[in-house]
Design a protein around this motif. Structure first.
Motif, PDB file in Angstrom:
ATOM      1  N   ARG A   6       0.792  -0.856  -0.218  1.00  0.00           N
ATOM      2  CA  ARG A   6      -0.192   0.286   0.155  1.00  0.00           C
ATOM      3  C   ARG A   6       0.355   1.459  -0.175  1.00  0.00           C
ATOM      4  O   ARG A   6       2.145   0.943   0.457  1.00  0.00           O
ATOM      5  N   ILE A   7       0.471   2.403  -0.865  1.00  0.00           N
ATOM      6  CA  ILE A   7       0.990   3.610  -0.436  1.00  0.00           C
ATOM      7  C   ILE A   7       0.350   4.698   0.260  1.00  0.00           C
ATOM      8  O   ILE A   7      -1.469   4.847  -0.195  1.00  0.00           O
ATOM      9  N   LEU A   8       0.741   4.839   1.462  1.00  0.00           N
ATOM     10  CA  LEU A   8      -0.460   6.357   2.364  1.00  0.00           C
ATOM     11  C   LEU A   8       0.272   7.487   1.815  1.00  0.00           C
ATOM     12  O   LEU A   8       1.631   8.133   1.422  1.00  0.00           O
ATOM     13  N   HIS A   9      -0.707   7.908   1.617  1.00  0.00           N
ATOM     14  CA  HIS A   9      -0.566   9.782   0.675  1.00  0.00           C
ATOM     15  C   HIS A   9      -0.737  10.824   2.552  1.00  0.00           C
ATOM     16  O   HIS A   9      -1.938  10.712   3.338  1.00  0.00           O
ATOM     17  N   GLU A  10      -0.135  11.526   2.204  1.00  0.00           N
ATOM     18  CA  GLU A  10      -0.010  12.632   4.100  1.00  0.00           C
ATOM     19  C   GLU A  10      -1.341  13.090   3.758  1.00  0.00           C
ATOM     20  O   GLU A  10      -2.587  13.876   4.776  1.00  0.00           O
TER      21      GLU A  10
END
Ligand SMILES: [Zn+2]
Length: 333
Positions: free
Chosen positions: A137-141
């Motif tokens: 997964r890629i988490l975005h601030e």
């Protein structure tokens, strides 16, 4: 003299006719008493009661309205107007922005009635802010900052505050999941967010300052807050950081919020200790926002421990609750 008495006489004759002529109307298809009265800007139980008294002989067996029957409209109460005057008071963001969480917006108090807040979530639009990879997964601030921002806005509104949510996403309301979907359709109150960093910051600052220009006449207390998630070395755990400008009110907001967070951590995680700190920083936002402002960094998105603070919706809610509580403490003291 004769003219005058004629004039007075005609007043007595014409006035009641005018009032009566204005005060009756036919319902439209589907009308109930409430919708009928609302159309004439008669809102509230008192009008309903008066309407029933005036029209008791015209209501149907179920107590409802009949198409083709004319009904008397109760006179306006002092202070009410028809047509309703256009709302001139500053209005905050529509709670519809919270998505399904907008459903229950029954205020719990009016303690923040004379307070106005600008809630800015960091980044947004073409700028996701910090990015972290967790498994596949890629988490975005920006998504996490936005969720906390919405929760904070909602808490403040529930205590009667006027709140401007500056960065808005028409699709994402308050979300309870751990992994928030990434999107780039955030706007600055409807305007596309520019890609260039300085333009991006300038846009939100100008938006807040423009609103503040008007709001400061209306409210005793206006404050702005921008919410971020920090990005540091993976191994680095950090507590919540509060940055302020040289302004005394900004500093007070930062220290009060930090102190409250410390109390909360000591209560919920005794022995943990809280090392979140307060610092004056010459950040663009803090230098240019007109209302007293703080910038909050809620943790290191790269650190697995810190990340729990943003991944768990209960924790995002706690952060929002505590920030709201600090605002309330400062406003009501
Ligand atoms: Zn950021």
């Amino acid at each position: 003299m004769r003219n005058l008495s004629l004039y007075i006489l005609s007043l007595f004759i014409l006035l009641p006719i005018a009032v009566i002529a204005q005060d009756r109307a036919y319902p439209i298809e589907g009308d109930g008493i409430f919708s009928f009265l609302r159309r004439w800007n008669r809102v509230g139980d008192a009008y309903v009661q008066e309407f029933i008294e005036l029209n008791f002989d015209r209501l149907n067996a179920q107590g409802g309205l009949e198409l083709g029957t004319v009904y008397l409209i109760p006179p306006l109460h002092p202070g009410d107007e028809y047509p309703a005057s256009i709302e001139m008071l500053p209005q905050g963001t529509d709670p519809a922005i919270f998505g399904s969480a907008a459903g229950d917006m029954t205020p719990r108090s009016e303690r923040l009635k004379n307070a106005c807040f600008y809630i800015i979530s960091g980044h947004g639009g073409p700028d996701p802010g910090a990015i972290a990879r967790v498994g596949n997964r890629i988490l975005h601030e920006d998504e996490y900052a936005y969720d906390i921002a919405l929760r904070l806005a909602r808490e403040l509104m529930l205590d009667g505050a006027t709140v401007h949510v500056i960065i808005q996403d028409p699709q994402d309301g308050i979300r309870d999941g751990m992994y928030l979907n990434n999107s780039s359709n955030e706007t600055c109150m409807g305007e596309p967010i520019p890609r260039n960093q300085l333009d991006r910051l300038k846009q939100r600052v100008e938006k807040v300052n423009e609103l503040y220009e008007r709001d400061k006449e209306q409210f005793d207390y206006c404050r702005a807050i921008e919410i971020h998630v920090d990005s540091r070395n993976k191994g680095k755990r950090i507590d919540v950081f509060f940055y302020h400008s040289p302004d005394k009110q900004s500093q007070l907001l930062a220290t009060t919020t930090r102190d409250l967070f410390r109390v909360k951590y000591d209560t919920h995680q005794p022995g943990r200790g809280f090392s979140g700190h307060v610092e004056e920083r010459g950040l663009y936002i803090l230098r240019h926002l007109e209302p007293p402002s703080i910038l909050v960094e809620v943790g290191n998105i790269q650190n697995a421990f810190d990340r729990q603070r943003i991944l768990l919706s209960n924790n995002r809610q706690a952060l929002a609750n505590w920030m709201a509580q600090a605002f309330l403490m400062l406003f009501t003291r």
